[in-house]
Write an enzyme that holds these catalytic residues in place. Structure first.
Site, PDB file in Angstrom:
ATOM      1  N   GLY A  62       0.832  -1.205   0.000  1.00  0.00           N
ATOM      2  CA  GLY A  62       0.000   0.000   0.000  1.00  0.00           C
ATOM      3  C   GLY A  62       0.862   1.248   0.000  1.00  0.00           C
ATOM      4  O   GLY A  62       1.106   1.860   1.035  1.00  0.00           O
ATOM      5  N   GLU A  68      14.375  -4.487  -4.715  1.00  0.00           N
ATOM      6  CA  GLU A  68      13.998  -4.780  -6.091  1.00  0.00           C
ATOM      7  C   GLU A  68      15.250  -5.071  -6.911  1.00  0.00           C
ATOM      8  O   GLU A  68      15.216  -5.744  -7.917  1.00  0.00           O
ATOM      9  CB  GLU A  68      13.257  -3.572  -6.690  1.00  0.00           C
ATOM     10  CG  GLU A  68      12.686  -3.869  -8.074  1.00  0.00           C
ATOM     11  CD  GLU A  68      11.841  -2.736  -8.606  1.00  0.00           C
ATOM     12  OE1 GLU A  68      12.019  -1.603  -8.125  1.00  0.00           O
ATOM     13  OE2 GLU A  68      11.014  -2.988  -9.474  1.00  0.00           O
TER      14      GLU A  68
END
Lengths: 390, 365
Positions: free
Chosen positions: A131, A248
């Protein structure tokens, strides 16, 4: 230069290949198979399959054994990415949890968080959403307005998140919330771990231009979360978020290359089928795409080398994102250019189904936006790599 | 997995780069550019390169060379490109490669030590006017040990003591032949390239005596073209990186509208894209060099990718250099045109970007 993997890593490749060959049904390898299922069917099938994969020891490849991982090398992770794509294995259902949240918890989580969160995530018993983005906070992530107000030992959360992957299937959501009233920008934020299975949380699907709904919206209306369910310290949410996003960076380019190269070959096959493969302009455009895909492969080997040597990739990950996302999008533009009118037809012939191509084609428009748009990435490369002034 | 240069290779690169900075900087390059009738072959530079082993890098140790691979050679090529250095380095290295690949033991003993030491300048003539760089563009015929025809453009023919010529025999099969400077029936004509960092000429052969390389067959011609493509790409990558670095440095300091022009996103995004492109071209050259060194099954694809990507990167980076320096970059006194002209002269050599792409289509369709 030594572009080989170690004997131990190649041994791992053989084990994984064998397991995949025995555990991927033939129908899964059919182009467009997953698109024939409903979103829920697809999700549940993948969830179940991945739980089996975990039981067989092929999840959390690089994670420490104490967290249920395999304790493998970066090279094994690259091999895993390559082999799962090659075998047509489905994409993980818990991608945001596994890629981002788990390593962050291993790095800065409390002992309780480590014990309670990582195992169930790896077994797909708990699906995690992210979120971060809001309608008013896209590229400008620090503009988040979702607010949390302390009430006893709980925060009461109100606001809205958007572009939430797996919103309809999520159990929990790691959320950037403004916990300090009146704070601005990067200050006063906290990373709260909110249970989505409560009355104050409502998820709605977001239908994309492709017709699919990988993303959704999540609304918080007096949702409640214990103050201890915060990753990192209260008020340090920005720092936690930056650490989280740094995970990432890895050697996923090896798997991406394998996937995109297959798509290139599929597009070439269609160009041949529709009599477009001898056109010199078409050949030039597709070959231009191949150049970029091959460069992505070399870049992935470069990144893997950096990771193996323990170097901090820093802003280089922006370059990786630009290369793969732009190359992937260009490939699908080439599909449209080369096939011409036939490219736009799901059934140009009775025996030809181009709808899986359309799904990729339309998906390719999103990849230069999410995860930091190409424009944001160019700013990062210009300012932090080249040192141009802000 | 080790996709990088070793410490030794990095040190080799630094040695050449520092030598150029100390002994043959842009002022020295300008001296060569502004003397178009000179031979473009400054001996201080040549001897310095020879002293560092830059000419011996690919020559086997038994012939007084270093016996290294193309990954090492591309290190030198990149440094020379970055320094826009003049001279017949690539020409000489390729002539030696022809001998290494296809020469008899006797031919190798006769020529390789002299080429490795810089005592003899070599060059290669692998293509004729308007022809492709795949062996099909050869416009020299061989009959009874005599060459007839022409080759163009050839690097530094006026200073070359040894020329390796690709010629086709009566059956149409290409092969490699040695021609010595001053051979009868050999005419060399300066073609006056606008790239002042090189000297280029056309060769005419009229019953010119030539010695065949022992195993100079089609395979050897292709191997030589592939090596030429990768080392030329390495030079272009060096040009591209230096052009970009200089442009970024200038745009950090150049003020207009009260701020550095490098703070404008119009420039930032273009320069960021160039940085990605040049980095990918560097990767591609490194990979292709390694593929040739290890006889990788994907070598043909790797060479075409490197040739195409490096040409485009250098073409775009040097064009951007002029644009983003603004008016000063368009002047003769500025160095931008050294980079720009070198990139444009070299981009089509050993196959243009588009020719390499067509090769990729042929390999993957």
């Amino acid at each position: 230069m030594d572009l080989t993997y170690t004997a131990e890593e190649e041994q791992f490749r053989q084990e994984l290949r064998t397991w995949l060959a025995e555990n991927i049904p033939t129908e899964w390898t059919r182009p467009g198979y997953w698109a024939t299922l409903s979103d829920t069917e697809s999700f549940e099938k993948r969830r179940e399959w991945e739980a089996r994969k975990t039981a067989a020891g092929f999840s959390g490849i690089q994670w420490p054994v104490e967290y249920g991982g395999r304790g493998g090398t970066p090279g094994m992770k690259a091999i895993y990415d390559e082999e799962t794509v090659r075998a047509h294995a489905p994409q993980t259902v818990n991608v945001l949890g596994l890629t981002f949240l788990a390593p962050t918890i291993m790095a800065i989580g409390t002992e309780e968080q480590k014990a309670e969160i990582i195992g169930p995530m790896l077994r797909n018993e708990v699906i995690w959403c992210q979120g971060f983005s809001e309608p008013g906070a896209g590229s400008d992530l620090a503009a988040v307005a979702t607010r949390g107000v302390l009430d006893g030992d709980e925060y009461v959360v109100n606001g809205q998140k958007i572009w939430t992957t797996n919103a309809m299937h999520g159990d929990k959501i790691f959320t950037i919330v403004r916990t300090e009233a009146g704070s601005e920008k990067h200050k006063g934020l906290s990373m709260l771990l909110i249970d989505m299975n409560q009355p104050g949380v409502e998820a709605r699907p977001l239908k994309q231009m492709s017709g699919a709904s990988e993303f959704g919206e999540v609304f918080f209306t007096d949702a409640r979360v214990k103050a201890t369910d915060c990753l990192g310290e209260i008020g340090q949410g920005w720092r936690t978020a930056m650490l989280l996003l740094s995970f990432e960076r890895g050697a996923s380019g090896v798997g991406q290359y394998t996937e995109f190269r297959r798509q290139y070959d599929d597009i070439v096959a269609q160009a041949k089928r529709f009599g477009r493969a001898d056109d010199p302009v078409a050949r030039q455009e597709l070959a231009r795409c191949l150049v970029e895909l091959e460069c992505l492969r070399y870049h992935a080997m470069h990144i893997l080398t950096q990771v193996e040597q323990g170097k901090d990739l820093g802003s280089e990950s922006s370059m990786t994102k630009l290369q793969w996302s732009e190359a992937f999008q260009d490939l699908w533009e080439a599909f449209e250019h080369v096939l011409g009118p036939e490219a736009t037809l799901a059934a140009p012939r009775p025996d030809v189904d181009l709808s899986p191509f359309h799904a990729q084609d339309h998906w390719s428009r999103s990849v230069t936006i999410w995860g930091g748009s190409s424009q944001v990435q160019r700013n990062i490369v210009a300012e932090r790599v080249l040192g141009l002034p802000r | 997995m080790f996709f990088a240069l070793t410490d030794e290779q990095q040190a080799f690169a630094s040695t050449v780069t520092e030598f150029l900075a100390d002994r043959f900087d842009l002022e020295a390059v300008r001296g060569v550019v502004e003397d178009p009738d000179g031979d473009g072959h400054p001996l201080t530079l040549w001897k310095g390169l020879a002293d560092q082993g830059a000419l011996a890098v690919l020559v086997p140790e038994e012939h007084d060379g270093l016996g290294l691979g193309l990954v090492d050679a591309q290190v030198v090529a990149r440094a020379l490109g970055a320094g826009v250095a003049p001279g017949p380095w690539l020409a000489t290295v390729l002539a030696a490669e022809a001998l290494r690949i296809a020469g008899s033991a006797e031919q190798q003993s006769r020529w390789l030590p002299a080429l490795a030491a810089g005592e003899t300048v070599g060059t290669v003539a692998l293509r004729g006017e308007g022809g492709a760089w795949d062996g099909s563009g050869i416009t020299v015929d061989v009959n009874d040990g005599r060459l007839n025809g022409s080759a163009s453009p050839v690097d530094y023919p006026a200073v070359a003591g040894l020329i390796v010529v690709a010629a086709t025999d009566a059956s149409g099969t290409p092969g490699l032949y040695l021609v010595e400077a001053g051979a009868s029936g050999l005419t060399v004509r300066d073609q006056h390239t606008y790239d002042g960092t090189a000297r280029v000429g056309a060769l005419e052969f009229a019953d010119t005596p030539a010695e065949p390389l022992a195993s100079g067959d089609t395979v050897a011609v292709q191997a030589l073209l592939a090596r030429g493509a990768v080392l030329n790409a390495a030079d272009l990558v060096g040009v591209a990186r230096e052009a970009l670095t200089r442009t970024v440095a200038y745009d950090r300091d150049r003020n207009q509208f009260g701020v550095p022009v490098g703070s404008f996103q119009a420039l930032k995004h273009a320069l960021a894209d160039l940085h990605v492109a040049v980095t990918m071209a560097e990767h591609a050259v490194l990979f292709a060099a390694h593929a040739l060194d290890t006889d990788d099954p994907g070598t043909a694809i790797a060479v075409a990718v490197a040739g195409s990507k490096a040409s485009d990167a250098a073409w775009n980076a040097t064009g951007a250099m002029i644009q983003f320096f603004g008016g000063i970059g368009f002047t003769w006194e500025h160095e931008a045109h050294f980079f720009y002209k070198r990139a444009r002269r070299r981009a089509p050599l050993f196959g243009s970007s588009a020719e390499h792409r067509e090769a990729l289509a042929a390999l993957t369709f």
